[in-house]
Design a protein around this motif. Structure first.
Motif, PDB file in Angstrom:
ATOM      1  N   LYS A 148      38.110  37.907  29.563  1.00 30.73           N
ATOM      2  CA  LYS A 148      36.854  38.476  29.067  1.00 30.73           C
ATOM      3  C   LYS A 148      37.065  39.485  27.944  1.00 30.73           C
ATOM      4  O   LYS A 148      36.345  39.485  26.952  1.00 30.73           O
ATOM      5  CB  LYS A 148      36.092  39.138  30.216  1.00 30.73           C
ATOM      6  CG  LYS A 148      34.743  39.677  29.826  1.00 30.73           C
ATOM      7  CD  LYS A 148      34.022  40.275  31.015  1.00 30.73           C
ATOM      8  CE  LYS A 148      32.665  40.810  30.587  1.00 30.73           C
ATOM      9  NZ  LYS A 148      31.927  41.345  31.721  1.00 30.73           N
ATOM     10  N   ASP A 149      38.065  40.346  28.083  1.00 32.30           N
ATOM     11  CA  ASP A 149      38.294  41.369  27.056  1.00 32.30           C
ATOM     12  C   ASP A 149      39.208  40.873  25.922  1.00 32.30           C
ATOM     13  O   ASP A 149      39.545  41.626  25.011  1.00 32.30           O
ATOM     14  CB  ASP A 149      38.845  42.657  27.660  1.00 32.30           C
ATOM     15  CG  ASP A 149      40.133  42.451  28.438  1.00 32.30           C
ATOM     16  OD1 ASP A 149      40.759  41.365  28.331  1.00 32.30           O
ATOM     17  OD2 ASP A 149      40.519  43.373  29.174  1.00 32.30           O
ATOM     18  N   GLU A 153      40.233  41.897  38.018  1.00 29.28           N
ATOM     19  CA  GLU A 153      38.807  41.563  37.929  1.00 29.28           C
ATOM     20  C   GLU A 153      38.612  40.201  37.275  1.00 29.28           C
ATOM     21  O   GLU A 153      37.793  39.401  37.727  1.00 29.28           O
ATOM     22  CB  GLU A 153      38.032  42.650  37.170  1.00 29.28           C
ATOM     23  CG  GLU A 153      37.966  43.974  37.898  1.00 29.28           C
ATOM     24  CD  GLU A 153      37.342  43.872  39.288  1.00 29.28           C
ATOM     25  OE1 GLU A 153      36.239  43.310  39.407  1.00 29.28           O
ATOM     26  OE2 GLU A 153      37.971  44.360  40.247  1.00 29.28           O
ATOM     27  N   GLU A 154      39.346  39.932  36.212  1.00 28.21           N
ATOM     28  CA  GLU A 154      39.260  38.629  35.546  1.00 28.21           C
ATOM     29  C   GLU A 154      39.865  37.542  36.430  1.00 28.21           C
ATOM     30  O   GLU A 154      39.363  36.407  36.464  1.00 28.21           O
ATOM     31  CB  GLU A 154      39.976  38.687  34.200  1.00 28.21           C
ATOM     32  CG  GLU A 154      39.294  39.586  33.186  1.00 28.21           C
ATOM     33  CD  GLU A 154      40.152  39.925  31.985  1.00 28.21           C
ATOM     34  OE1 GLU A 154      39.590  40.023  30.891  1.00 28.21           O
ATOM     35  OE2 GLU A 154      41.388  40.103  32.148  1.00 28.21           O
ATOM     36  N   ARG A 158      31.053  34.447  36.367  1.00 26.28           N
ATOM     37  CA  ARG A 158      31.587  35.780  36.690  1.00 26.28           C
ATOM     38  C   ARG A 158      30.734  36.455  37.767  1.00 26.28           C
ATOM     39  O   ARG A 158      31.269  37.049  38.701  1.00 26.28           O
ATOM     40  CB  ARG A 158      31.644  36.659  35.442  1.00 26.28           C
ATOM     41  CG  ARG A 158      32.711  36.287  34.462  1.00 26.28           C
ATOM     42  CD  ARG A 158      32.751  37.287  33.298  1.00 26.28           C
ATOM     43  NE  ARG A 158      33.369  36.719  32.133  1.00 26.28           N
ATOM     44  CZ  ARG A 158      34.661  36.442  32.016  1.00 26.28           C
ATOM     45  NH1 ARG A 158      35.488  36.704  32.990  1.00 26.28           N
ATOM     46  NH2 ARG A 158      35.145  35.908  30.916  1.00 26.28           N
ATOM     47  N   ARG A 159      29.420  36.364  37.614  1.00 28.44           N
ATOM     48  CA  ARG A 159      28.528  36.988  38.608  1.00 28.44           C
ATOM     49  C   ARG A 159      28.667  36.313  39.967  1.00 28.44           C
ATOM     50  O   ARG A 159      28.698  36.969  41.003  1.00 28.44           O
ATOM     51  CB  ARG A 159      27.078  36.943  38.126  1.00 28.44           C
ATOM     52  CG  ARG A 159      26.804  37.901  36.995  1.00 28.44           C
ATOM     53  CD  ARG A 159      25.323  38.127  36.703  1.00 28.44           C
ATOM     54  NE  ARG A 159      24.432  37.032  36.980  1.00 28.44           N
ATOM     55  CZ  ARG A 159      24.034  36.117  36.086  1.00 28.44           C
ATOM     56  NH1 ARG A 159      24.475  36.164  34.852  1.00 28.44           N
ATOM     57  NH2 ARG A 159      23.206  35.167  36.426  1.00 28.44           N
ATOM     58  N   GLU A 196      31.996  37.333  41.543  1.00 34.24           N
ATOM     59  CA  GLU A 196      31.953  38.705  42.075  1.00 34.24           C
ATOM     60  C   GLU A 196      31.192  38.743  43.401  1.00 34.24           C
ATOM     61  O   GLU A 196      31.643  39.377  44.359  1.00 34.24           O
ATOM     62  CB  GLU A 196      31.306  39.652  41.057  1.00 34.24           C
ATOM     63  CG  GLU A 196      31.340  41.102  41.475  1.00 34.24           C
ATOM     64  CD  GLU A 196      32.746  41.666  41.681  1.00 34.24           C
ATOM     65  OE1 GLU A 196      32.935  42.459  42.623  1.00 34.24           O
ATOM     66  OE2 GLU A 196      33.661  41.323  40.918  1.00 34.24           O
ATOM     67  N   MET A 252      29.743  31.528  30.847  1.00 37.26           N
ATOM     68  CA  MET A 252      30.819  32.053  31.674  1.00 37.26           C
ATOM     69  C   MET A 252      30.341  33.262  32.479  1.00 37.26           C
ATOM     70  O   MET A 252      30.839  33.507  33.562  1.00 37.26           O
ATOM     71  CB  MET A 252      32.013  32.399  30.787  1.00 37.26           C
ATOM     72  CG  MET A 252      33.228  32.797  31.541  1.00 37.26           C
ATOM     73  SD  MET A 252      33.873  31.429  32.502  1.00 37.26           S
ATOM     74  CE  MET A 252      35.287  32.140  33.212  1.00 37.26           C
ATOM     75  N   GLU A 253      29.369  33.990  31.936  1.00 38.36           N
ATOM     76  CA  GLU A 253      28.892  35.187  32.643  1.00 38.36           C
ATOM     77  C   GLU A 253      28.289  34.833  33.992  1.00 38.36           C
ATOM     78  O   GLU A 253      28.435  35.590  34.956  1.00 38.36           O
ATOM     79  CB  GLU A 253      27.897  35.976  31.787  1.00 38.36           C
ATOM     80  CG  GLU A 253      28.561  36.764  30.679  1.00 38.36           C
ATOM     81  CD  GLU A 253      29.742  37.609  31.163  1.00 38.36           C
ATOM     82  OE1 GLU A 253      29.583  38.395  32.126  1.00 38.36           O
ATOM     83  OE2 GLU A 253      30.831  37.477  30.598  1.00 38.36           O
ATOM     84  N   GLU A 254      27.630  33.678  34.077  1.00 39.82           N
ATOM     85  CA  GLU A 254      27.044  33.266  35.358  1.00 39.82           C
ATOM     86  C   GLU A 254      28.148  33.048  36.395  1.00 39.82           C
ATOM     87  O   GLU A 254      28.026  33.486  37.538  1.00 39.82           O
ATOM     88  CB  GLU A 254      26.223  31.997  35.175  1.00 39.82           C
ATOM     89  CG  GLU A 254      25.517  31.572  36.451  1.00 39.82           C
ATOM     90  CD  GLU A 254      24.631  30.359  36.242  1.00 39.82           C
ATOM     91  OE1 GLU A 254      24.346  29.701  37.247  1.00 39.82           O
ATOM     92  OE2 GLU A 254      24.234  30.071  35.108  1.00 39.82           O
ATOM     93  N   VAL A 272      37.687  35.706  39.069  1.00 41.37           N
ATOM     94  CA  VAL A 272      36.957  34.524  38.603  1.00 41.37           C
ATOM     95  C   VAL A 272      37.861  33.294  38.724  1.00 41.37           C
ATOM     96  O   VAL A 272      37.421  32.232  39.171  1.00 41.37           O
ATOM     97  CB  VAL A 272      36.453  34.718  37.156  1.00 41.37           C
ATOM     98  CG1 VAL A 272      35.714  33.481  36.669  1.00 41.37           C
ATOM     99  CG2 VAL A 272      35.577  35.958  37.058  1.00 41.37           C
TER     100      VAL A 272
END
Length: 186
Positions: free
Chosen positions: A66-67, A75-76, A5-6, A9, A1-3, A79
């Motif tokens: 994410k949190d 921010e979330e 997110r990047r 952004e 998921m981080e990919e 995505v």
């Protein structure tokens, strides 16, 4: 998921200011109580009302949060908006989990122009936790993207732009995501 997110952004940073305002307005329209967060309930209501397909499963909401506080801040939600724009809301046909990274697709279903594809997560594919038609050839999503370029590259110059437009329609914005491995027969 981080990919994702990047990528989301970077995508957001390159949007024109007017489009950024539209996304903020969409966020505010989803945030019915105006607390600056989209709750799971607001998320589900919005997509039910909009009759959006592929974005309502709880697994997508959990992945976006994410949190892990049970709601999405802006921010979330960026995505989420990227996923909506790119068509990246792909869930496994076997276990229905949201697939944020690499996954496998039946290449026959992908290339035959069928309206429905057969996409499965790495866990279901590796564990053979799915059923599909006999003789299916499965490829990871990055290989399908790479292979879909081949006809355009091989086409004579006059026909190349038409082939590229066709490929663009087939893969859409998914080309933002990356590059990886090969195909496997089942």
């Amino acid at each position: 998921m981080e990919e994702i997110r990047r990528v989301a952004e970077a995508y957001y940073e390159h949007l024109p200011e007017n489009d950024k305002k539209l996304l903020k307005n969409k966020f505010n329209s989803m945030d019915k109580n105006g607390d600056g967060r989209i709750s799971r309930r607001e998320y589900m209501k919005y997509f039910k009302k909009e009759k959006a397909k592929g974005l309502t499963p709880q697994s997508i909401f959990r992945a976006l949060d994410k949190d892990e506080n049970g709601s999405l801040d802006f921010e979330e939600a960026k995505v989420l908006f990227y996923i909506m724009q790119s068509g990246k809301a792909i869930t496994c046909m076997a276990c229905e989990k949201f697939m944020a990274g690499a996954y496998f697709s039946c290449s026959q279903c992908f290339f035959d122009g069928a309206k429905s594809k057969f996409d499965i997560c790495c866990d279901c594919y590796g564990g053979k936790k799915f059923t599909h038609h006999d003789g299916a050839t499965f490829c990871d999503n990055y290989t399908l993207l790479s292979e879909s370029r081949s006809p355009a590259i091989a086409a004579p110059a006059k026909e190349r732009s038409s082939a590229l437009r066709t490929i663009e329609i087939i893969v859409g914005v998914a080309s933002i995501a990356g590059n990886l491995t090969g195909c496997i027969m089942m």
